[in-house]
Design an enzyme around this catalytic site. Sequence first.
Site, PDB file in Angstrom:
ATOM      1  N   GLU A   1     -11.413  -0.199  -4.768  1.00 23.76           N
ATOM      2  CA  GLU A   1     -10.555   0.145  -3.628  1.00 23.76           C
ATOM      3  C   GLU A   1     -11.089   1.338  -2.838  1.00 23.76           C
ATOM      4  OE1 GLU A   1      -5.872   0.751  -2.509  1.00 23.76           O
ATOM      5  OE2 GLU A   1      -6.487   1.107  -4.568  1.00 23.76           O
TER       6      GLU A   1
ATOM      7  N   HIS B   1       0.823  -1.220   0.000  1.00 21.47           N
ATOM      8  CA  HIS B   1       0.000   0.000   0.000  1.00 21.47           C
ATOM      9  C   HIS B   1       0.856   1.269   0.000  1.00 21.47           C
ATOM     10  CE1 HIS B   1      -4.107  -1.520   0.189  1.00 21.47           C
ATOM     11  NE2 HIS B   1      -3.625  -2.527   0.885  1.00 21.47           N
TER      12      HIS B   1
ATOM     13  N   HIS C   1     -13.899  -0.918  -0.551  1.00 22.21           N
ATOM     14  CA  HIS C   1     -12.829  -1.582   0.203  1.00 22.21           C
ATOM     15  C   HIS C   1     -12.334  -0.719   1.366  1.00 22.21           C
ATOM     16  CE1 HIS C   1      -8.417  -1.911   0.862  1.00 22.21           C
ATOM     17  NE2 HIS C   1      -8.705  -3.189   1.046  1.00 22.21           N
TER      18      HIS C   1
ATOM     19  N   HIS D   1      -4.144  -8.936  -3.504  1.00 19.80           N
ATOM     20  CA  HIS D   1      -5.044  -9.352  -2.428  1.00 19.80           C
ATOM     21  C   HIS D   1      -5.710 -10.691  -2.737  1.00 19.80           C
ATOM     22  CE1 HIS D   1      -4.493  -5.056  -1.492  1.00 19.80           C
ATOM     23  NE2 HIS D   1      -4.701  -5.425  -0.243  1.00 19.80           N
TER      24      HIS D   1
END
Length: 559
Positions: free
Chosen positions: A241, A113, A256, A136
């Site tokens: 995301e 990230h 997310h 992921h």
Amino acid sequence: VGHSCIESINKFSFKNNAAFFRERMNEGEFAYALYAAVTHSYLTRNVVLPPLYEVTPHLFTNSEVINKAYTAKMTQTPGIFKMEFTGSKKNSEQRVAYFGEDVGINSHHVHWHLDFPFWWTGEKIDRKGELFFFAHHQLTARYDAERLSNHLPPVDELYWDRPIKDGFAPHTVYKYGGEFPTRPDNKEFDDVEGVARIRDLKVLESRLHDAIAHGYIINADGSHTDIDNDHGIDILGDIIESSAYSTNVAYYGALHNQAHRVLGAQADPKHKFNLPPGVMEHFETATRDPAFFRLHKYIDGIFKEHKDKLPPYTEEDLLYSNVRITDVEVSELSTYFEDFEFDLTNALDTTENVNEVSVKTRVSRLNHKPFNLNIHAHADHDDKVTVRIYIIPKHDENHIVCDIDESRWTAILLDTFWTEVHAGDNEIKRKSSESSVAIPDRVSFPQLIHDADEAVANRAELPHKDTRSCGHPQRLLLPKGNKEGMEFWLDVFITSGDDAVHDDLAVHDHGSTHGYCGIRGEKYPDKRPMGFPLDRRIPDIRVYKVPNQHGHVVKIFHH
């Protein structure tokens, strides 16, 4: 000369700004900002950063260990303290805590990230949304393989209208601000004030399902973008995301990111007790909570719905007629647990009145014996080729053999690389240590300080050249397996070297972790969709069984 002078001035400013803000910013905020800046700035492309688990060790170990470390410092008694995984034997999730609480997994997740921040608006990062999906997806597939290794079923996905079955007590502490909150078993989802309502998350999910069903997303200006193609997964990743690349945040939201915050705040959703953020709200700690994998199984299901809607690959898509794989030899695949120590010094406050003492923690971690693959292949003519290697669990939790179309989504990528074949018989040899998805252990903070001081004193270069921290831990390349030998399909797929984006990939890997992390500052090296050729439905195994594919059963033993 002018460019060199400007770069030197910029480096000087960079260093001085870092020194200035170090004294004036929140400690966690500063560490994140510094790591993000060093990761992305051209000024620091050769800088080697210490592992985060030794910079902010309180986020990577238990509060009991931190308390013992403080006592050791106050009594001036050096110590190495055993770190236990959270929970007890009464908790079945404890069997796989070694994976979710592994400092290497925690480090990989936070550095992924940092390499691909959701807020990034700088130079365009190639296939960022697809990388979000694949990194992921692979974490979830690997977690499920660990569960099967320990006689547990694959993790169930999260449901907004059902209780969170398994609670979690992190036993982790902030350096300033108390302990991370605990979540009890069977917690019903509550709306979180100032973050999101559960019904709003359901609405965002329904809009994503609509986009997949229609085959396009609606952009902010009302135009449509087709997603029924290879590039669609990248677009979906951006909006799920969501990242700054999303073309319609107002409509698709940030499912997310908001889900992480909602899960992290379930211990105090109304802020009645002023509890600090939960483990799900920090990249460093999120994988410690089993709910992380339930959330990502849920997110992964949305991506799978999109992939399943695409047409299966044809024989023409899969066939590379120049190469026929005749055999694949594999050395013993075996795993074991070992002890690992890391430094806790930075978890403790310092003062001139108290001398520093050596304080470390020792934790048990999974590793594997190094292994080799020897791929025998016959080629009709000289060519560059792309080699992809996967393992797939052969059985489900009831020991029923899985159908290829069912099990393909559980495939674990071990390696992707490029090489050359010559007319006639070839042997393509590959070591586990060369995997393009994994990185070795980071150099410890004390060792890095020692080596840097020595290099300065001797006017020499720092011996450590591997600056990348994003990558799956090398020692977790294989799932644990079991003592009887857990069966996996080993699938090797050779396709044309034309799949390579860069011409020199057969001799230069541009960084060893491109499988899950891409190549920093460059295009993703593989033209094919991530997970190819197992990312789409396989309704007919005969189409999949082309001469340039080879599959056989291997066993992973745990000693």
